[in-house]
Structures are given as structure tokens and as C-alpha cells.
Design a protein around this motif. Structure first.
Motif: not given
Lengths: 485, 485
Positions: A95, A131, A134-135
């Protein structure tokens, strides 16, 4: 004690590498030849890889489990190391890499979209960035996604707390804006100002504010910034031949940031306590230097003399009073970074509310432009004319900086509180400022705020300095008094 | 293939970090504020710690054991990685740390001793440095200690081979020195030369030699140097108001080093092949740019015009011929770095023989000064007047650089060979140089030498370029022809 010492020895190397990474960033903006961008990106990625590996090194976890603090300073070191370790280990490296890759790409897409006034071209990659953040927030945990992001910039405050603070300020700021803009605006400085003389004056002003050139340097960059901690804290500024105020006040602003870093206790050199407590506290220092001190009637009286000495008679500026009104000129504008003290915080609140709504799910990226334009009309009284003056104006969102904007206004609120306490402690402040003598004021800030670095949590740093709770009252009272006078 | 690819991905990050370390060194000399030395030392140590750990990372050994080269370039990459890994793993880290600590201290002791003309104050720590380098040589293995050190700077040559080469050159150089110094010496350039104009001329000359400023920059430093590989290769120069030749020829010298790095094939960016093949080959590029090209009769004719254009009539220099004799003025002197083409190599040979004797046990540190002074008198015909003009003049030994000096003269020998081959391939060279057109010459060097980086071993790089064996003949013939004309 062994675990604490081992941990600190390890962290000290990490901090030293962090300083190298920061200076490599400085070099990129100030010194790097144009053709080196591709290689430099690999160098920065290599440094980030090493830093990330050290920040989530399992040995850090082991040492943290065993280390015991012998005093308050050691406890604070462990608190900061634990914070960094928790954040680094919670975010999966896939990520983190996706975020780095996507934001790097998004910055280019944003710059192109802004140039082409093409919001639609920017929205798909902005959705990706939102997005991914958010993760990241989900990986960091906690009930509210936005709060997890905010914690990177202003630990200890939630979005709801900031929202309460801002919502209470907004009506008074809108009212003040309306009142001030209903009056005749101040004179405008005109003429041609030699950039070399601007730089010489900028250095003189920086030294007057206590910037230590034996542990820093001043260069030019497209966007002024401050960089580094400890013994090597550099600032950049810029010059425009028709606007010496830009150079001087950019310099004072960055000197505020730089003096904070330079004045942190030597005991904290290359440790987690050896840099500013939060973005908001940092901004409080740059803002009080720039605004409450630098744009005061007393200090601008001194500065007027220095300007006339260096540039000769100033066209359109008859005296100190006119100079003060020119420095503090309030007028309509779309751009946050060009805004005056009255309107600046309205720009920030707009962004804060929109990004918070994005992360709560109340606002979709596809509706962002419409929401921006509607809110701008409501607060400023006129419509956005083009995207580069509206939703595309700032780089922040493209590089994923959600939760960063509110720290600008928090800094102003903190600066208002500090200015109030400073004036109580230094009754002769105006006389000192009128003489260009900033030592008592900057000495007070060093003693009350700067020397502590990150030893105390951000809000406590300010509360201890002012001897009470943080509130927007002093800032709003100061703005009302200054701009309705 | 997997092992090779994994290895290269790992090494690429190490190379990128090495570039960062190099640029941090550049910053230290050129940009760093005075008060940052202590912090910077910790930053450099942190980078070195990370680099050392990566260079002897056990995974590198595993990958090397498994990796197979698909072609000659990959084989060369593996050769260079294996060389680096072997050296890094053979030296115990305690010894490496002792060397770093002791040489850092010794450099300070040397500077103080040189200032005080006190050889005795320097000898104890010099003995420590020699002893540590002996231990390092033992750890590296091989029959001859000096050869193990030499291998760091000029892989593929032994001390005995260099000694044979130098011993054969020395009589001709001593004879040439005697002959040239028996004649009237050339005129001396006099006057006041604006440093800003010197720097502008230096940039013009650098560009003429093919230095690419979009991938480099020119700044001032106390001691000129070149730094970096690939897309960011920076040089420094210096100015003295009474000596523009120092600025111009320091610049051309460093441009030679820098063009070598800039002209290496893009395919080798951030890999072990992406930097020069050896110190000697590097020096061959700086020397041929500076001497065989830069101090030629043809090129100095062009340079004379550029000097007169920028500075007006040159005092004491009537025409191009006088200018050429001023540039190539031969006169007595003690200092290696100020020596002319005739005498420079004698300075180097003196150091080479002494340091080789130190490591073979034939010479003790306590006898070093006497040996220096005796040899100087024999080669130069007059006595050393003080230690700062003798055994204390160079920093090299204090920082442990034994085996480095001979690469200067190897560079001159290589440059002599390359110049010979270049003239055969470019019959119009003198006409081109007289027009300030260096493109054919620097293009030849790029094509024959520079683009290969470290792809071939050092000596093979030169042999392939000249189509034969390396010999001192071309250099000595060139010097005889030039200085007895």
C-alpha cells in the motif's frame, strides 16, 4: 537501560538519514540540474526504502517492549518512536508503494490539468489517491478515517474538534471580510526593485528575526520552503522585480519555521524530539513571525526605513502609515497563498470541510468542483472564474495531503494565543519592533515554545506557553482590531 | 536469470545511495554552513554504515553464487559486484571502523602539524594509519601488502609493474627538467582578473570541452573536484584575482573527469559499470583535456583570443606565442599540485617509491622525512626548505590513501598513449583546436574510452582505445618535443 540506549543509537542513525533525505529534497528544488530528474527519483526512492525499513525494523519493536524511561525526556523519546513505529508497521508495504507511485504520477496529471483548466482530466487519478488514503486510514485503525490521516500532521486533535473550532470562527471572519472590503483599499507598492537588493534586504531581515546563518543558508526557489533540523536548517525565498513584499514576507515566514528548528535544545539533536511538535505548532511560529510581528504597525515603520534606504523613495507610498496599509492591503482574490490575514482562513476552512466530507463519504470526487464553487461563492461573494483559481489551485490533494490544510489555520489560532501572551509579558514590544529589535519577542518564543521541540504533545506545547487553553478568541480579536482600525 | 535480476535490483539501490553519499560530500565542501560539521559527520557515518552493510550483505554472496551472465555486459557487472563484495567482506568491520576513526583524526593532526612545520607531531598517528592499512592489506590477502591497497585504485597492476614503468621514465624526465630549466623561462601573466569574469570564461571553456550543464553544475570550492556519476556530475573550481590560469585549467581538468562520467553509456546508469574504470583511466581523461589538448599551442591560440575579449590586453603577454609560453611556464617549485607537465611526474614517483618502501618494511615512518628530503634533492637539484613544502604537503597519507599517488602518473602515461592515437585518427586536430572546436577530440575520447565506463578492466580500456600496449614512450616523446622546441 541497555534497551533504551540501543534503541536510541539505532534511531539516531535513522534520524541522520532522514536529514540527508530532507537535504536531498532541498538540493532537488535549489541546486539539481534539469537533466537529473530520473536518477534523482531513484535516489529518493532508495533513501525512502532504507528509511521505511529502519522505521519498521522488528528490533525497534523489541527494544520498545523492553525499554524503560528514566525521566520525562526519555519518556517523550519513547512516545515519539512508538508513534512512528506503529504507523510504519500498520501500513502494508504494498500500500505504501502504491501511494508513492500513484501520488508521484498524480502530481504530474494535476499540473497538466491545471494548465489546461481541465478538471475532468484530474478526477480519475484523484479518486485513486483518495481510495488509497482511505485504505491507509483503515490500516491505521480508529473510528474515523479522516482522523487517522490528520494524526500525521496534528496529533491529538480530531476532525470534529477542528470543525467545532472553525465553525465558530467562520461567521466572524466572513463579517470582517465584508466590512473591510466595503472600505477604500490600501495603496499598492509600484516600481522596479532590483532582485539582488531584495535578497540583501531579505538577509538583513532574516538576521534581525534571529535566523542563524552559521547553521543555515538562504537561496532562491520557485516555491519558498524551510528544510532541515538541528545544525543545518536552510530556507528559500523568491524575488519578483515588481513585488519586494513577496520576497520579504516569504523570507520572514520561512525564518519562523527555521528558527523553530534552530532553537530546539541541543540535547535533542538527531533524535525524534529534535524537530517541531506538529505542523500546526510549526505554522504558529511562521505566522507570528510573518503577521503579528512582521506586519505590525511598529515593525513596518522600521521596515519602511530600511526599504527607503535600499531602494530610495517608494512610488505611491508617502509615509510609514501608507506603507503599513500597503503591507496589509486586503482585496478580493481566488488564490489561498496570495490571501491576506483576513481572508486566508476562509480559504483553509473551505478545503477542510470538503476533504473531511470526501473521507466521510458525504461527498464524491465527481462532485468536488461543484461543491468548491458553491462554497467559494457563499464565503467570498463572487464566483470562481476558472479551475486554476478554484479546485485545481493547490498541489496538496494530488500528492495525497489530506488532513494537512487545517494545520495552516490551527497555526494562525495558536499564533493568536501566543501573540496575546507575548504582549502581556513584553509591555514594550511595540517600541522594540519600531526599532527593528526582535530579540525580546523571538527570545520569548524560543523560551516558551521552540526549545522544547517535540518534547510535549502539540497542544500542550501551546497551552504551557500561554498558561491556558487554546481558543480562537485572541486571533479574531486581533484581526478585528487590526483591520477595522 | 532470477538471481541476476534480484542482485542487480539490490545493487541499483546501493548505487543510488552511493550517489547520495557523494552529493552529500559535495554539499559539505560547497554549500554546508560552518556550524553544521558535527551533525554532518553523523550523517556521513550513517550513510557509510548503510552502504557498508549493503556491500557485504550475505544475500549478495548468495546471488553471486547463483547468478549467470547472459552476455559480456552482465559478466562485467558480476565481475565488479564480486570485486566490491570480496573487499567488503574480507575486511573485519572493527578494522574498517578503526580506519575511519583514525584517518578522520589523523587528517586534523596533519593539518595542524603542517601549519606548525612540526613533522614529529604527525608521525605517531601516521604510524597508526600505516599499521591499520597493513592489517587491511593482510585481511585482503595476496603476497604483497602494497598491491592489495593499489588494487582499490588501479586494479590489475602491481607495485612491481608500476615501479618498472616509472624507473624507466625517471632518467628522461630528470634530464628534460635540467635542460628546460637551463633556458630562459616563459613570461608570467600579471594583473587583476575579476573573479566573476573568470567564472564566466570557465563556463564557456567547460562548454567548449563538451561539459553538459543540463546534467551538471559549476561552483567554487577551496580544492577543485568533480563529483557524481550519470545524470548529475558536478564540478568545482576556484578563482584567484591574480591567476586566471588556475581557474581555467582547474576547470578543464575537472571537466575531463566529469565528461568521462557524463559520457558513460546510459545503459549503465546506477550500476557498477556506470562510473570510471580506475583512478588512472579517470586521470587520463582529466590530463589529456587539461594538458595535451588544453595547453597545446593550437588551443591556447584560441584561448588567448577569449582572454583578450574578456579581460582586454594582457599585461606582459604580447601575442599568442608569449601566451603559450606563459601557460606552459616551467620553473622550480616544491609543491606537486603546482607543478608543470615536465616536473609533475617526478613528484609522484618520489611519493610512490617512499610509500612502497613503507609497506615493504624497507622504510620506517620515523625515517620518512629524511628519505623524502634526500630524494627531492636528487631529483630536483635543491633542498626542501620546510616540511609544508616537503613530507607534510599532501593530505593523502593522513587519510590512508596509500597506493593512490601512482595513478596520477599512470593517468599521464595513458593520456600520452591516447593523445598519440588521437592525433593519428584526427589529422586536422590542430586546426580544430585553433578554432576552439573540441568536438572531434572529445567525441573520439567518448567513443574510444568514456562510453565504456567500467565495462572493461582499466588497462584493457586503454589498450583497446589505442590498439596496442600501454607504454611511457608517447608521453615522454610528447614532453621532449613540446618543451625542447
Amino acid at each position: 537501560m541497555a534497551a533504551y540506549d540501543d534503541l536510541m543509537a539505532f534511531v539516531r542513525v535513522t534520524e541522520a538519514l532522514g536529514q540527508v533525505a530532507g537535504r536531498t529534497g532541498w538540493d532537488q528544488e535549489v541546486m539539481m540540474p534539469d537533466g537529473a530528474a530520473e536518477q534523482r527519483a531513484e535516489e529518493m526512492a532508495a533513501l525512502e526504502q532504507v528509511l521505511h525499513a529502519r522505521r519498521c525494523d522488528p528490533r525497534v519493536g523489541d527494544w520498545l517492549a523492553q525499554a524503560e524511561a528514566a525521566d520525562a525526556v526519555q519518556a517523550a523519546q519513547l512516545r515519539e518512536i512508538r508513534r512512528s513505529y506503529d504507523r510504519a508497521t500498520k501500513v502494508p508495504s504494498a500500500l505504501a508503494e502504491a501511494l508513492a507511485r500513484t501520488t508521484s504520477k498524480a502530481q504530474g496529471v494535476w499540473a497538466k490539468a491545471r494548465g489546461a483548466q481541465d478538471v475532468a482530466a484530474f478526477l480519475p487519478i484523484l479518486s485513486e489517491v483518495v481510495q488509497l488514503r482511505r485504505e491507509e486510514a483503515a490500516a491505521l485503525g480508529g473510528a474515523v478515517a479522516y482522523d487517522a490521516l490528520l494524526d500525521d500532521y496534528e496529533p491529538g486533535l480530531t476532525g470534529a474538534e477542528i470543525s467545532n473550532l472553525f465553525d465558530a470562527m467562520r461567521p466572524r471572519l466572513v463579517a470582517l471580510r465584508d466590512e473591510v472590503l466595503g472600505r477604500p483599499i490600501g495603496p499598492e507598492l509600484k516600481g522596479h526593485f532590483d532582485p539582488a537588493i531584495q535578497m540583501a534586504l531579505a538577509e538583513e531581515v532574516a538576521l534581525a528575526f534571529g535566523y542563524d546563518l552559521s547553521r543555515g543558508r538562504i537561496d532562491k526557489a520557485v516555491h519558498p520552503f524551510s528544510s532541515g533540523s538541528g545544525q543545518d536548517v536552510r530556507i528559500t525565498t523568491r524575488t519578483a522585480v515588481d513585488d519586494p513584499f513577496n520576497c520579504i514576507y516569504s523570507t520572514i515566514h520561512e525564518v519562523g519555521h527555521a528558527c523553530y528548528e534552530q532553537n530546539i535544545s541541543d540535547d535533542f539533536l538527531l533524535t525524534p524530539l529534535g524537530s517541531g511538535a506538529s505542523m500546526g505548532v510549526h505554522e504558529s511560529q511562521s505566522r507570528i513571525y510573518e503577521n503579528q510581528l512582521g506586519r505590525s504597525r511598529a515593525f513596518t515603520g522600521w521596515l519602511y526605513g530600511r526599504m527607503v534606504d535600499r531602494f530610495g523613495t517608494l512610488e505611491g507610498i508617502a509615509d510609514e502609515g501608507a506603507f503599513y496599509r500597503a503591507v496589509n492591503r486586503v482585496h478580493n482574490g481566488y488564490i489561498r497563498t496570495e490571501a491576506d490575514e483576513v481572508q486566508y482562513n476562509l480559504h483553509v476552512m473551505l478545503r477542510f470541510d470538503l476533504e473531511r466530507a470526501l473521507f466521510s463519504g458525504q461527498l464524491e470526487v465527481s462532485d468536488l468542483e461543484a461543491a468548491w464553487n458553491e462554497r467559494f461563492k457563499a464565503d467570498f461573494g463572487y464566483a470562481v472564474d476558472k479551475p486554476s483559481n478554484g479546485v485545481l489551485q493547490d498541489v496538496h490533494w494530488s500528492v495525497g495531503l489530506f488532513g494537512y490544510f487545517p494545520t495552516y489555520t490551527l497555526g494562525n489560532v495558536y499564533a493568536g494565543c501566543l501573540h496575546d501572551a507575548l504582549r502581556k509579558d513584553l509591555p514594550d514590544l511595540d517600541q522594540q519592533l519600531a526599532n527593528g529589535d526582535l530579540k525580546p519577542a523571538t527570545g520569548w518564543l524560543r523560551e516558551k515554545v521552540q526549545r522544547f521541540g517535540s518534547q510535549k504533545p502539540a497542544q500542550q506545547t501551546i497551552e504551557d506557553a500561554i498558561g491556558g487553553a487554546v481558543s480562537s478568541g485572541p486571533l479574531l480579536d486581533y484581526l478585528d482590531a487590526k483591520f477595522t482600525a
